[in-house]
Write a protein that holds these residues in place. Structure first.
Motif, PDB file in Angstrom:
ATOM      1  N   VAL A  83       0.741  -1.172   0.075  1.00 25.80           N
ATOM      2  CA  VAL A  83      -0.078  -0.020   0.072  1.00 25.80           C
ATOM      3  C   VAL A  83       0.863   1.446  -0.047  1.00 25.80           C
ATOM      4  N   THR A  84       1.926   1.491   1.057  1.00 26.76           N
ATOM      5  CA  THR A  84       2.406   2.639   1.083  1.00 26.76           C
ATOM      6  C   THR A  84       3.289   3.273   0.022  1.00 26.76           C
ATOM      7  N   PRO A  85       4.121   2.501  -0.692  1.00 25.96           N
ATOM      8  CA  PRO A  85       4.821   3.159  -1.335  1.00 25.96           C
ATOM      9  C   PRO A  85       4.236   3.580  -2.827  1.00 25.96           C
ATOM     10  N   TYR A  86       2.995   2.645  -3.220  1.00 31.21           N
ATOM     11  CA  TYR A  86       2.146   3.236  -4.256  1.00 31.21           C
ATOM     12  C   TYR A  86       1.232   4.364  -3.930  1.00 31.21           C
ATOM     13  N   LEU A  87       0.845   4.344  -2.770  1.00 28.80           N
ATOM     14  CA  LEU A  87       0.098   5.466  -2.326  1.00 28.80           C
ATOM     15  C   LEU A  87       0.658   6.810  -2.113  1.00 28.80           C
ATOM     16  N   ALA A  88       1.951   6.588  -1.721  1.00 28.22           N
ATOM     17  CA  ALA A  88       3.062   7.711  -1.995  1.00 28.22           C
ATOM     18  C   ALA A  88       3.295   8.227  -3.099  1.00 28.22           C
ATOM     19  N   LYS A  89       3.366   7.399  -4.047  1.00 30.37           N
ATOM     20  CA  LYS A  89       3.576   7.777  -5.268  1.00 30.37           C
ATOM     21  C   LYS A  89       2.450   8.632  -5.970  1.00 30.37           C
ATOM     22  N   LYS A  90       1.108   8.076  -5.482  1.00 27.97           N
ATOM     23  CA  LYS A  90       0.152   8.790  -6.013  1.00 27.97           C
ATOM     24  C   LYS A  90       0.117  10.181  -5.541  1.00 27.97           C
ATOM     25  N   LEU A  91       0.346  10.198  -4.375  1.00 31.57           N
ATOM     26  CA  LEU A  91       0.473  11.708  -3.251  1.00 31.57           C
ATOM     27  C   LEU A  91       1.468  12.447  -4.047  1.00 31.57           C
ATOM     28  N   GLY A  92       2.148  12.054  -4.728  1.00 33.54           N
ATOM     29  CA  GLY A  92       3.366  12.886  -5.386  1.00 33.54           C
ATOM     30  C   GLY A  92       4.736  12.902  -4.742  1.00 33.54           C
ATOM     31  N   PHE A  93       4.900  11.772  -3.901  1.00 31.24           N
ATOM     32  CA  PHE A  93       6.373  11.678  -3.178  1.00 31.24           C
ATOM     33  C   PHE A  93       7.431  11.302  -4.109  1.00 31.24           C
ATOM     34  N   ASP A  94       8.688  12.016  -4.026  1.00 26.59           N
ATOM     35  CA  ASP A  94       9.367  11.357  -4.718  1.00 26.59           C
ATOM     36  C   ASP A  94      10.627  10.474  -3.927  1.00 26.59           C
ATOM     37  N   THR A  95      11.696  10.067  -4.756  1.00 27.05           N
ATOM     38  CA  THR A  95      12.369   9.108  -3.826  1.00 27.05           C
ATOM     39  C   THR A  95      12.915   9.820  -2.413  1.00 27.05           C
ATOM     40  N   LEU A  96      13.249  11.056  -2.416  1.00 26.32           N
ATOM     41  CA  LEU A  96      14.014  11.648  -1.290  1.00 26.32           C
ATOM     42  C   LEU A  96      12.822  11.833  -0.111  1.00 26.32           C
ATOM     43  N   GLN A  97      11.518  12.379  -0.503  1.00 29.51           N
ATOM     44  CA  GLN A  97      10.395  12.116   0.223  1.00 29.51           C
ATOM     45  C   GLN A  97      10.070  10.960   0.967  1.00 29.51           C
ATOM     46  N   PHE A  98      10.035  10.165  -0.047  1.00 32.01           N
ATOM     47  CA  PHE A  98       9.742   8.459   0.670  1.00 32.01           C
ATOM     48  C   PHE A  98      11.023   8.177   1.818  1.00 32.01           C
ATOM     49  N   SER A 156      11.884  -1.163  -1.767  1.00 32.65           N
ATOM     50  CA  SER A 156      10.499  -0.327  -2.371  1.00 32.65           C
ATOM     51  C   SER A 156      10.864   0.578  -3.663  1.00 32.65           C
ATOM     52  N   ILE A 157      11.884   1.364  -3.528  1.00 29.42           N
ATOM     53  CA  ILE A 157      12.208   2.396  -4.485  1.00 29.42           C
ATOM     54  C   ILE A 157      12.973   1.436  -5.620  1.00 29.42           C
ATOM     55  N   ILE A 158      13.709   0.469  -5.197  1.00 26.25           N
ATOM     56  CA  ILE A 158      14.401  -0.330  -6.410  1.00 26.25           C
ATOM     57  C   ILE A 158      13.500  -1.066  -7.250  1.00 26.25           C
ATOM     58  N   ALA A 159      12.364  -1.599  -6.520  1.00 25.12           N
ATOM     59  CA  ALA A 159      11.287  -2.426  -7.172  1.00 25.12           C
ATOM     60  C   ALA A 159      10.532  -1.323  -8.234  1.00 25.12           C
ATOM     61  N   LEU A 160      10.266  -0.199  -7.728  1.00 25.20           N
ATOM     62  CA  LEU A 160       9.415   0.621  -8.561  1.00 25.20           C
ATOM     63  C   LEU A 160      10.470   1.247  -9.486  1.00 25.20           C
ATOM     64  N   ASP A 161      11.547   1.570  -9.233  1.00 22.43           N
ATOM     65  CA  ASP A 161      12.400   2.755 -10.241  1.00 22.43           C
ATOM     66  C   ASP A 161      13.362   1.649 -11.153  1.00 22.43           C
ATOM     67  N   PHE A 162      13.824   1.034 -10.347  1.00 22.19           N
ATOM     68  CA  PHE A 162      15.063   0.199 -11.245  1.00 22.19           C
ATOM     69  C   PHE A 162      14.424  -1.142 -12.019  1.00 22.19           C
ATOM     70  N   PHE A 163      13.583  -1.886 -11.013  1.00 20.21           N
ATOM     71  CA  PHE A 163      13.075  -3.300 -11.991  1.00 20.21           C
ATOM     72  C   PHE A 163      11.615  -2.781 -12.380  1.00 20.21           C
ATOM     73  N   LYS A 164      10.974  -1.586 -12.196  1.00 20.95           N
ATOM     74  CA  LYS A 164       9.884  -1.433 -12.797  1.00 20.95           C
ATOM     75  C   LYS A 164       8.742  -2.384 -12.374  1.00 20.95           C
ATOM     76  N   LEU A 165       8.296  -2.507 -11.364  1.00 27.57           N
ATOM     77  CA  LEU A 165       7.692  -3.555 -11.082  1.00 27.57           C
ATOM     78  C   LEU A 165       6.076  -3.022 -10.537  1.00 27.57           C
ATOM     79  N   GLN A 166       5.251  -3.551 -11.193  1.00 25.97           N
ATOM     80  CA  GLN A 166       3.518  -3.406 -10.688  1.00 25.97           C
ATOM     81  C   GLN A 166       3.294  -3.917  -9.429  1.00 25.97           C
TER      82      GLN A 166
END
Length: 421
Positions: free
Chosen positions: A49-64, A259-269
């Motif tokens: 929940v958290t990383p995807y919700l954070a992305k929807k709310l506009g968080f970048d890597t540093l804010q996360f 979480s960031i590696i999965a989203l940004d590096f591996f591009k996982l859904q």
């Protein structure tokens, strides 16, 4: 079960023993394992929940990273105090508070519609220490020579919870969204709370309080810094604790950045991320079988060297062979082995070094060690990843663990033969 006796620690026999039926102690340990597995389930459900919700709310890597650091800071102060709370008021009270805080945590997460709410929903984590308290129950009710083996079985609970939570979280988030997934976490945490109230005894200490000089002094303050610092004066506690901090830093950096590696590096859904975490859980369960066999047959000092040595090799593999998800899945096995063995051995050595009446506080300090690392980990990991790439995290793993390994090896060879034994 809790109607039969309010405590497992009452004993009219010799100090350090328990007059309670061993079968009852085993049943309480099994319930503690179940509660631990459920807690890990809800924790990994939250990761969906958290990383995807954070992305929807506009968080970048540093804010996360700041969000992760917030949790580390909160739990850094809560860990030792909560462990002390468990020692003073018993396992049932501590687990009741921890599970109740988890329910509030998920309810706040379900209603996080603005960035500030993501930070606010982390506040209950000051009380969310279910795993250290279940470890306290297991450590209190296990025989000293079987303590490492009993603690290692919690790794199986971790594996089961990782598989169930990540799979369930990924499926729920993909089909129904973050809000319903968070509400499911709240409902599950309420079920864990019911198990605590029904089956966990008020106290699990097997040593009489009279055997502990600190208890004789009548110091019942949860906020006693002196009581917490006192544990560091026991033989080998401070050294093991420092090793736990230093050698554990690279692994924590990778964990908080995953979480960031999965989203940004591996591009996982979300669903793919859930499957990957479920794979972690399967590996964790297999690894725990090996660790249980090792802890029953080899000295803890040798196993500590083994864990750190494998961590060095994992660092090399992260530098050279982590460009794809497939390569990462191969590296996961030795990584999980090293992490689990290191955690089990250091926790066992630390709890054996203090009286049974202080195991909760000691395990709380262990949890705070992780929280301290999680406080600095996101900042360090974010800086390394954004400026030097994913291989820099592997380089830190290799270099730091190599230094610790050499230190332990030299210290071992410099000891007299009797001390080695």
């Amino acid at each position: 079960m809790n109607r039969r006796a309010g405590t497992l620690g009452a004993s009219s026999t010799s100090p350090g023993t328990s007059a309670v039926d061993p079968a009852r102690r085993r049943s309480v340990i099994r319930v503690a394992y179940l509660i631990a597995a459920l807690d890990v389930t809800w924790m990994f459900l939250q990761f969906a929940v958290t990383p995807y919700l954070a992305k929807k709310l506009g968080f970048d890597t540093l804010q996360f990273g700041y969000l992760q650091t917030t949790v580390g800071v909160i739990q850094l102060f809560g860990g030792p105090l909560f462990g002390r709370f468990g020692d003073l008021f018993g396992a049932r009270a501590a687990l009741t508070l921890a599970c109740s805080a988890t329910v509030v945590f998920f309810l706040l997460l379900a209603n996080a519609t603005i960035p500030a709410m993501l930070f606010i929903h982390k506040l209950p984590t000051v009380f969310m220490h279910v795993l250290p308290v279940t470890q306290m129950v297991v450590a209190d009710l296990s025989e000293p020579e079987k303590k490492a083996e009993a603690l290692s079985k919690q790794g199986l609970c971790f594996g089961v919870g990782m598989i169930a939570g990540s799979t369930l979280g990924g499926q729920l988030n993909t089909r129904y969204g973050e809000r319903l997934t968070a509400y499911c976490g709240a409902a599950g945490s309420a079920c864990s709370l019911m198990l605590v109230l029904l089956f966990i005894p008020k106290n699990t200490k097997v040593e009489a309080a009279a055997n502990n000089p600190a208890s004789e002094a009548g110091n019942k303050s949860i906020f006693s810094v002196g009581e917490i610092a006192r544990l560091m004066k026991f033989p080998r506690v401070a050294k093991i604790f420092v090793i736990k901090l230093v050698a554990g830093l690279p692994s924590v950096i990778f964990q908080v950045m995953f979480s960031i590696i999965a989203l940004d590096f591996f591009k996982l859904q979300p669903q793919q991320n859930g499957y990957l975490l479920a794979y972690f859980g399967i590996v964790q369960m297999v690894v725990q079988g090996v660790i249980g066999w090792l802890t029953a047959r080899f000295p803890e000092r040798q196993l500590l060297l083994l864990a750190i040595g494998v961590a060095c090799l994992v660092g090399v593999a992260q530098i050279l062979f982590m460009a794809t998800v497939t390569q990462f899945c191969v590296i996961v096995a030795p990584m999980m082995f090293s992490l689990s063995l290191f955690s089990v051995v250091t926790d066992s050595m630390l709890t054996k070094s203090v009286p049974s009446s202080d195991t909760g506080t000691m395990l709380g300090l262990c949890a705070s060690a992780q929280s301290l690392l999680r406080t600095v980990g996101p900042t360090v990991g974010g800086y390394l990843y954004m400026n030097y790439g994913i291989s820099s995290i592997g380089l830190s793993q290799f270099s730091i663990n190599t230094v610790v390994f050499i230190y332990l090896l030299l210290r071992r060879f410099n000891k007299p033969a009797k001390e080695k034994e």
